[in-house]
Design a protein around this motif. Sequence first.
Motif, short mmCIF file in Angstrom:
data_model
loop_
_atom_site.label_atom_id
_atom_site.label_comp_id
_atom_site.label_asym_id
_atom_site.label_seq_id
_atom_site.Cartn_x
_atom_site.Cartn_y
_atom_site.Cartn_z
N CYS A 49 1.08 -1.42 0.22
CA CYS A 49 0.06 -0.10 -0.09
C CYS A 49 1.52 1.39 -0.36
O CYS A 49 2.06 1.28 0.34
N ILE A 50 0.34 2.07 -0.27
CA ILE A 50 1.22 3.85 -0.90
C ILE A 50 0.11 4.74 -0.34
O ILE A 50 -1.27 4.66 -0.41
N THR A 81 -10.43 0.89 -3.91
CA THR A 81 -8.59 0.60 -3.62
C THR A 81 -8.36 1.22 -2.42
O THR A 81 -6.92 0.82 -2.05
N SER A 82 -9.00 1.99 -2.11
CA SER A 82 -8.45 2.59 -1.27
C SER A 82 -9.17 2.03 0.22
O SER A 82 -9.98 1.86 0.28
N MET A 83 -8.21 2.92 1.88
CA MET A 83 -8.00 2.81 3.31
C MET A 83 -8.56 3.80 4.05
O MET A 83 -7.18 4.56 3.58
N HIS A 84 -10.00 4.68 4.28
CA HIS A 84 -9.27 5.34 5.05
C HIS A 84 -8.87 5.03 6.25
O HIS A 84 -9.78 4.31 7.11
N LEU A 85 -8.20 5.63 7.67
CA LEU A 85 -7.55 5.14 8.41
C LEU A 85 -7.32 7.08 9.28
O LEU A 85 -7.38 7.30 9.51
N SER A 86 -8.34 5.46 10.85
CA SER A 86 -8.15 7.11 11.48
C SER A 86 -6.89 6.80 12.41
O SER A 86 -6.17 6.02 12.86
N ILE A 87 -5.35 7.71 12.28
CA ILE A 87 -4.70 7.34 13.49
C ILE A 87 -4.84 8.13 14.31
O ILE A 87 -4.74 9.69 14.49
N ASP A 88 -4.21 7.68 15.98
CA ASP A 88 -3.94 8.36 17.44
C ASP A 88 -3.23 8.09 17.62
O ASP A 88 -2.23 7.21 17.80
N ALA A 111 -4.28 -0.12 -1.61
CA ALA A 111 -3.49 -1.23 -2.69
C ALA A 111 -2.99 -1.13 -3.89
O ALA A 111 -3.66 0.10 -4.65
N VAL A 112 -2.02 -1.78 -3.89
CA VAL A 112 -1.09 -1.28 -5.00
C VAL A 112 -1.03 -2.95 -5.43
O VAL A 112 -1.11 -3.57 -5.19
N ASP A 113 -0.55 -3.53 -6.57
CA ASP A 113 -0.69 -4.69 -7.62
C ASP A 113 0.78 -4.71 -7.47
O ASP A 113 1.52 -3.68 -7.81
N GLU A 114 1.41 -5.43 -8.01
CA GLU A 114 3.21 -5.78 -8.77
C GLU A 114 3.07 -4.62 -9.95
O GLU A 114 4.51 -4.72 -9.42
N ASP A 115 2.27 -4.24 -10.37
CA ASP A 115 2.05 -3.66 -11.70
C ASP A 115 2.69 -1.78 -10.69
O ASP A 115 2.82 -1.16 -11.75
N ALA A 119 -4.87 -1.60 -7.04
CA ALA A 119 -5.82 -2.95 -6.65
C ALA A 119 -7.13 -2.76 -5.98
O ALA A 119 -6.85 -2.01 -4.84
N GLU A 120 -7.70 -4.05 -6.25
CA GLU A 120 -9.22 -3.64 -5.22
C GLU A 120 -8.61 -4.30 -3.64
O GLU A 120 -7.37 -4.77 -3.87
N VAL A 121 -9.57 -4.03 -2.80
CA VAL A 121 -8.89 -4.00 -1.26
C VAL A 121 -10.99 -4.66 -1.01
O VAL A 121 -11.36 -4.64 -1.26
N PRO A 122 -10.80 -5.33 0.16
CA PRO A 122 -11.50 -5.98 0.77
C PRO A 122 -12.61 -5.06 1.23
O PRO A 122 -11.84 -3.56 1.72
N GLU A 123 -13.88 -4.78 1.34
CA GLU A 123 -14.97 -4.01 2.25
C GLU A 123 -14.87 -3.53 3.85
O GLU A 123 -14.45 -4.86 4.02
N TRP A 124 -14.54 -3.05 4.18
CA TRP A 124 -14.21 -3.33 5.21
C TRP A 124 -16.57 -2.50 5.58
O TRP A 124 -16.20 -1.54 5.16
N LYS A 125 -16.79 -3.38 6.35
CA LYS A 125 -18.64 -3.15 6.69
C LYS A 125 -18.42 -2.56 8.39
O LYS A 125 -18.25 -3.44 9.55
N PRO A 126 -19.23 -1.23 8.77
CA PRO A 126 -19.48 -1.12 9.79
C PRO A 126 -20.64 -1.80 10.80
O PRO A 126 -21.20 -1.98 9.90
N THR A 127 -20.21 -2.66 11.78
CA THR A 127 -21.16 -3.07 12.60
C THR A 127 -21.77 -2.05 14.00
O THR A 127 -22.66 -2.55 13.97
N THR A 128 -20.55 -1.83 14.27
CA THR A 128 -21.04 -0.79 15.87
C THR A 128 -21.46 0.92 15.58
O THR A 128 -21.41 0.88 14.17
#
Length: 163
Positions: A49-50, A81-88, A111-115, A119-128
């Motif tokens: 990932c970049i 292809t992206s992930m948003h992250l909260s950082i503390d 996320a990126v592939d070998e080239d 690249a697609e990422v797994p979906e995160w689904k909020p539950t709480t």
Amino acid sequence: MSDNREVTLRFLAEPGDQNFGGKVHGGAVMRWIDLAAYACSAGWSGKYCITAYVGGIRFMKPILVGSLVEVKASVIYTGRTSMHLSIDVNARDPKREDGHKTTHCIVIMVAVDEDGKPAEVPEWKPTTERDIYLRDYALRLAKMRTEINDEMSQTLAKLDGEA
């Protein structure tokens, strides 16, 4: 893909991390944030990932050299292809239990592939309720980023035209 969407890095702030004022340098904190974001996003996606964006970084309290530092990264939204992250970032004297939040920001990793292509990422689904709030927080910030980018583009075009 890991089922765990969070990573916490723990270490001691070292003398080499010190700025001219005797506290931990903001650049060192930003490096730690990037490391935690990579570890979290790579673990979630299973891919290299970049960093695409770091925003809203808030330095709330200084970190003292010798502090036990915890940098927690959590996936709070996924795109195609992206992930948003909260950082503390939290810090405390290692001899004590009471710590404090020192820094907060949002990081977007792609996320990126070998080239090197996205690249697609797994979906995160909020539950709480908290997760739903964090997902909505990420979406509100994404909308604001679009407005800020438009404003900056207009201003830069105007200023570049004056040169």
